[in-house]
Design a protein around this motif. Structure first.
Motif, PDB file in Angstrom:
ATOM      1  N   THR A  69       0.841  -1.204   0.000  1.00  0.00           N
ATOM      2  CA  THR A  69       0.000   0.000   0.000  1.00  0.00           C
ATOM      3  C   THR A  69       0.869   1.244   0.000  1.00  0.00           C
ATOM      4  N   LEU A  70       1.887   1.265   0.843  1.00  0.00           N
ATOM      5  CA  LEU A  70       2.806   2.402   0.895  1.00  0.00           C
ATOM      6  C   LEU A  70       3.482   2.593  -0.463  1.00  0.00           C
ATOM      7  N   ALA A  71       3.898   1.513  -1.097  1.00  0.00           N
ATOM      8  CA  ALA A  71       4.557   1.606  -2.401  1.00  0.00           C
ATOM      9  C   ALA A  71       3.604   2.145  -3.468  1.00  0.00           C
TER      10      ALA A  71
ATOM     11  N   THR B 271       2.636   7.374  -6.947  1.00  0.00           N
ATOM     12  CA  THR B 271       1.975   8.575  -7.474  1.00  0.00           C
ATOM     13  C   THR B 271       2.891   9.793  -7.374  1.00  0.00           C
ATOM     14  N   GLY B 272       4.050   9.616  -6.737  1.00  0.00           N
ATOM     15  CA  GLY B 272       4.962  10.734  -6.522  1.00  0.00           C
ATOM     16  C   GLY B 272       4.754  11.434  -5.196  1.00  0.00           C
ATOM     17  N   ILE B 273       3.843  10.927  -4.391  1.00  0.00           N
ATOM     18  CA  ILE B 273       3.551  11.516  -3.078  1.00  0.00           C
ATOM     19  C   ILE B 273       4.288  10.734  -1.997  1.00  0.00           C
ATOM     20  N   GLU B 274       4.910  11.454  -1.077  1.00  0.00           N
ATOM     21  CA  GLU B 274       5.488  10.822   0.107  1.00  0.00           C
ATOM     22  C   GLU B 274       4.493  11.043   1.250  1.00  0.00           C
ATOM     23  N   PRO B 275       3.839   9.977   1.697  1.00  0.00           N
ATOM     24  CA  PRO B 275       2.813  10.151   2.728  1.00  0.00           C
ATOM     25  C   PRO B 275       3.409  10.356   4.114  1.00  0.00           C
ATOM     26  N   HIS B 276       2.555  10.823   4.992  1.00  0.00           N
ATOM     27  CA  HIS B 276       2.886  10.876   6.419  1.00  0.00           C
ATOM     28  C   HIS B 276       2.693   9.453   6.943  1.00  0.00           C
ATOM     29  N   ILE B 277       3.779   8.830   7.360  1.00  0.00           N
ATOM     30  CA  ILE B 277       3.741   7.438   7.800  1.00  0.00           C
ATOM     31  C   ILE B 277       3.629   7.402   9.320  1.00  0.00           C
ATOM     32  N   ILE B 278       2.587   6.746   9.792  1.00  0.00           N
ATOM     33  CA  ILE B 278       2.385   6.582  11.228  1.00  0.00           C
ATOM     34  C   ILE B 278       2.558   5.105  11.536  1.00  0.00           C
ATOM     35  N   GLU B 279       3.677   4.773  12.162  1.00  0.00           N
ATOM     36  CA  GLU B 279       3.898   3.390  12.578  1.00  0.00           C
ATOM     37  C   GLU B 279       3.094   3.199  13.863  1.00  0.00           C
ATOM     38  N   TYR B 280       1.858   2.765  13.680  1.00  0.00           N
ATOM     39  CA  TYR B 280       0.875   2.777  14.761  1.00  0.00           C
ATOM     40  C   TYR B 280       1.211   1.820  15.904  1.00  0.00           C
ATOM     41  N   LEU B 281       2.096   0.865  15.689  1.00  0.00           N
ATOM     42  CA  LEU B 281       2.482  -0.007  16.804  1.00  0.00           C
ATOM     43  C   LEU B 281       3.349   0.767  17.800  1.00  0.00           C
ATOM     44  N   GLN B 282       4.143   1.732  17.302  1.00  0.00           N
ATOM     45  CA  GLN B 282       4.955   2.582  18.178  1.00  0.00           C
ATOM     46  C   GLN B 282       4.197   3.828  18.620  1.00  0.00           C
ATOM     47  N   THR B 283       3.361   4.352  17.729  1.00  0.00           N
ATOM     48  CA  THR B 283       2.619   5.586  18.002  1.00  0.00           C
ATOM     49  C   THR B 283       1.150   5.351  17.668  1.00  0.00           C
ATOM     50  N   PRO B 284       0.402   4.722  18.577  1.00  0.00           N
ATOM     51  CA  PRO B 284      -1.013   4.459  18.293  1.00  0.00           C
ATOM     52  C   PRO B 284      -1.803   5.760  18.149  1.00  0.00           C
TER      53      PRO B 284
ATOM     54  N   LEU C 180       2.299   6.562 -11.575  1.00  0.00           N
ATOM     55  CA  LEU C 180       3.292   7.087 -12.510  1.00  0.00           C
ATOM     56  C   LEU C 180       3.919   6.012 -13.390  1.00  0.00           C
ATOM     57  N   GLY C 181       3.767   4.758 -13.010  1.00  0.00           N
ATOM     58  CA  GLY C 181       4.382   3.685 -13.789  1.00  0.00           C
ATOM     59  C   GLY C 181       3.914   2.340 -13.295  1.00  0.00           C
TER      60      GLY C 181
ATOM     61  N   ASN D 158       1.856   2.001 -18.304  1.00  0.00           N
ATOM     62  CA  ASN D 158       1.228   3.299 -18.548  1.00  0.00           C
ATOM     63  C   ASN D 158       0.549   3.868 -17.312  1.00  0.00           C
ATOM     64  N   GLY D 159       0.723   3.211 -16.165  1.00  0.00           N
ATOM     65  CA  GLY D 159       0.112   3.692 -14.932  1.00  0.00           C
ATOM     66  C   GLY D 159      -1.356   3.330 -14.788  1.00  0.00           C
ATOM     67  N   LYS D 160      -1.826   2.403 -15.606  1.00  0.00           N
ATOM     68  CA  LYS D 160      -3.235   1.987 -15.567  1.00  0.00           C
ATOM     69  C   LYS D 160      -3.387   0.713 -14.742  1.00  0.00           C
ATOM     70  N   ARG D 161      -4.494   0.660 -14.014  1.00  0.00           N
ATOM     71  CA  ARG D 161      -4.787  -0.501 -13.170  1.00  0.00           C
ATOM     72  C   ARG D 161      -5.067  -1.732 -14.021  1.00  0.00           C
ATOM     73  N   ILE D 162      -4.452  -2.835 -13.641  1.00  0.00           N
ATOM     74  CA  ILE D 162      -4.688  -4.108 -14.294  1.00  0.00           C
ATOM     75  C   ILE D 162      -5.815  -4.781 -13.543  1.00  0.00           C
ATOM     76  N   LYS D 163      -6.906  -5.036 -14.221  1.00  0.00           N
ATOM     77  CA  LYS D 163      -8.072  -5.646 -13.568  1.00  0.00           C
ATOM     78  C   LYS D 163      -7.830  -7.131 -13.362  1.00  0.00           C
ATOM     79  N   SER D 164      -8.142  -7.609 -12.162  1.00  0.00           N
ATOM     80  CA  SER D 164      -8.011  -9.038 -11.888  1.00  0.00           C
ATOM     81  C   SER D 164      -9.233  -9.765 -12.423  1.00  0.00           C
ATOM     82  N   ASN D 165      -9.114 -11.064 -12.543  1.00  0.00           N
ATOM     83  CA  ASN D 165     -10.210 -11.874 -13.062  1.00  0.00           C
ATOM     84  C   ASN D 165     -11.092 -12.448 -11.965  1.00  0.00           C
ATOM     85  N   ASP D 166     -10.965 -11.933 -10.755  1.00  0.00           N
ATOM     86  CA  ASP D 166     -11.758 -12.472  -9.629  1.00  0.00           C
ATOM     87  C   ASP D 166     -13.216 -12.215  -9.855  1.00  0.00           C
TER      88      ASP D 166
END
Length: 143
Positions: free
Chosen positions: A17-19, A24-37, A120-121, A135-143
């Motif tokens: 999920t983080l990757a 998208t080129g965004i660096e999120p605010h990461i909260i390691e909730y086990l250390q900082t609930p 982005l890729g 091309n940055g497009k979602r590959i649909k699963s066959n589920d």
């Protein structure tokens, strides 16, 4: 534009999920909730905004869920929140908060529904499953 991820670096779904956010080129605010609930109010709010019940936001596998007898249907949301705050491993992951919405991203590609910027890729999950094409497009699963 702030994006938050309640992250557990030991969890493959959380790492994927983080990757996807970073793809998208965004660096999120990461909260390691086990250390900082999150605070009680924040936890209640992200669960509500994700459209889940408190019980549905709990993780059972690899946690003290059974030992604490949290499957008891008579337990209130407040009692379940108390358990989650005392044992943050009980909080399911990863929750992602964006300007578009909040999701519990299981599977990780659910984050794509709430990301404000396109991919982005190409992206392939740790298990080898291709999720995004060159091309940055979602590959649909066959589920």
């Amino acid at each position: 534009m702030e994006i938050k991820i309640y992250h557990n670096p030991a969890c493959g779904t959380s790492r994927n999920t983080l990757a996807l956010i970073r793809n998208t080129g965004i660096e999120p605010h990461i909260i390691e909730y086990l250390q900082t609930p999150p605070s009680r109010a924040d936890l209640r709010q992200i669960i509500q905004l994700a459209g889940l019940t408190v019980r549905a936001a709990m993780r059972e596998k690899g946690t003290p869920f059974a030992e604490l007898k949290l499957d008891d249907p008579s337990l209130s949301d407040d009692e379940l929140l108390d358990a989650m705050l005392a044992n943050p491993i009980l909080i399911n992951r990863p929750f992602v908060v964006t300007p578009i919405g909040v999701r519990l991203c299981r599977p990780s590609e659910l984050v794509l529904d709430i990301l404000p910027l396109p991919q982005l890729g190409a992206f392939t999950k740790e298990d080898g499953e291709a999720v995004i094409d060159a091309n940055g497009k979602r590959i649909k699963s066959n589920d």
